[in-house]
Design an enzyme around this catalytic site. Sequence first.
Site, PDB file in Angstrom:
ATOM      1  N   LYS A 257     -10.160  -8.631  -0.928  1.00 42.83           N
ATOM      2  CA  LYS A 257     -10.281  -7.879   1.079  1.00 42.83           C
ATOM      3  C   LYS A 257     -11.568  -6.626   1.300  1.00 42.83           C
ATOM      4  O   LYS A 257     -11.858  -6.573   0.678  1.00 42.83           O
ATOM      5  CB  LYS A 257      -9.025  -6.745   0.619  1.00 42.83           C
TER       6      LYS A 257
ATOM      7  N   LYS B 182     -13.204  -4.494   4.403  1.00 39.03           N
ATOM      8  CA  LYS B 182     -13.295  -3.452   5.564  1.00 39.03           C
ATOM      9  C   LYS B 182     -13.556  -4.023   7.047  1.00 39.03           C
ATOM     10  O   LYS B 182     -14.308  -5.024   6.628  1.00 39.03           O
ATOM     11  CB  LYS B 182     -14.008  -2.371   5.006  1.00 39.03           C
TER      12      LYS B 182
ATOM     13  N   ASP C 156      -8.403  -4.877   6.036  1.00 37.75           N
ATOM     14  CA  ASP C 156      -8.696  -3.726   6.323  1.00 37.75           C
ATOM     15  C   ASP C 156      -9.104  -2.987   7.407  1.00 37.75           C
ATOM     16  O   ASP C 156     -10.258  -3.025   7.057  1.00 37.75           O
ATOM     17  CB  ASP C 156      -8.581  -2.367   4.216  1.00 37.75           C
TER      18      ASP C 156
ATOM     19  N   GLU D  56      -4.310  -5.097   7.362  1.00 37.43           N
ATOM     20  CA  GLU D  56      -3.963  -3.619   6.769  1.00 37.43           C
ATOM     21  C   GLU D  56      -4.597  -2.536   7.421  1.00 37.43           C
ATOM     22  O   GLU D  56      -5.674  -2.870   7.924  1.00 37.43           O
ATOM     23  CB  GLU D  56      -4.681  -3.383   5.554  1.00 37.43           C
TER      24      GLU D  56
ATOM     25  N   HIS E 213      -0.972   0.526  -3.284  1.00 36.86           N
ATOM     26  CA  HIS E 213      -2.156   1.235  -2.541  1.00 36.86           C
ATOM     27  C   HIS E 213      -2.998   1.404  -3.912  1.00 36.86           C
ATOM     28  O   HIS E 213      -2.433   2.406  -4.325  1.00 36.86           O
ATOM     29  CB  HIS E 213      -2.646   1.794  -1.688  1.00 36.86           C
TER      30      HIS E 213
END
Length: 375
Positions: free
Chosen positions: A171, A173, A201, A227, A304
Amino acid sequence: MTEITKVECWVLRAPVAKAVATSFGIMTSRPAVFLRVSAADGAWGWGEVFCNFPQVGAEHRARLVDSMFAPLLKGRPSDDAPRLRRELESQTRRVAIQCGEPGPFAQIISAIDQALWDMAGRRAGVPLWRLLAPDGGTAGNRVHLYASGLGPKDVAVNAARKRDEGYDAFKFKVGFGSDQDITNFAEIRAALGEDATIMVDANQAWEHGTAAARIAELAPYHPQWVEEPLAADEPAAAWQRLARDCGAPLAGGENLRGLDAFEQALAGGWFSFIQPDVAKWGGISECREVALLARRHGAVFCPHWLGGGIGLAASLQLRAAMGAEGFAEVDANPNPLREEVFPLAPQDGWVSLGDAPGLGVEPDLVRLKPYLTTY
């Protein structure tokens, strides 16, 4: 009934060579608040208080524990974590409102809840994944991990490094501008291949009027989920509209508090993946209830976590208890407060939790002494 006799806190802060960036801010150090609850029978348990933001928040939360929560806990029963969690929330509700700090209060109560579950597992001599399993303890102990916190720079290089360490899901950013987000996704997809599992995310970066367009730009690269594209407190109608229009699965939950909020989100159908955080709200007790809610609503429970090793252990124990479906988050950025407390060595993306009782961790405070701070 065995009474609680002591509550202790340790504030730790590890320097980092490279700041950890999100769309809303950066972490220039890695903080942690480790909490230990002891009982009259000699049993103890560990928990971790969320304290990433603000960067001065760790010391403040520890002071709240010492000044307010430790006196409340002394003499209370230690053998019913869900009940004590509810009582603490009710008992401190009005003062949390009065001082404007429902978040820090919830985070402290979450750590206390973790510690009591750890204590329960130690007393029973069984790992927490077995104690928490809704099917009577027959759940496996394997967890599918994903490496998170990648970006906003060197995304493909760092993802390839985590792949070499045994991860198979990643994942990174977004929320740093269309050009950088698209370039990063193109590079990570090219580096890992079309079949790789890749999530993004946004950390609440986008407004409801533009989020669908931002997600559409990323859709050709097939994100497993997007996300927190919106602020967590946007109204239900905005979330429902985005889920309907954006063309990609949505994930979130780390910034929700209260079962009602999770019930609304799951019943409303806008989250395909639900992500409560055992140190932000509810501890293990209520995050387990969220996991069961997710199962009833057809969503996938993916806890999370982006902190130290105690909270990571709690997160993985809970995910394992719910079965093999879903992922658990492991920060890809260096953090000795995670690595020296709960080291992991995934194989083909999976890790097997041992049979050590409770959370399966016992932080070495002597080894961690270089990171201890006064408060």
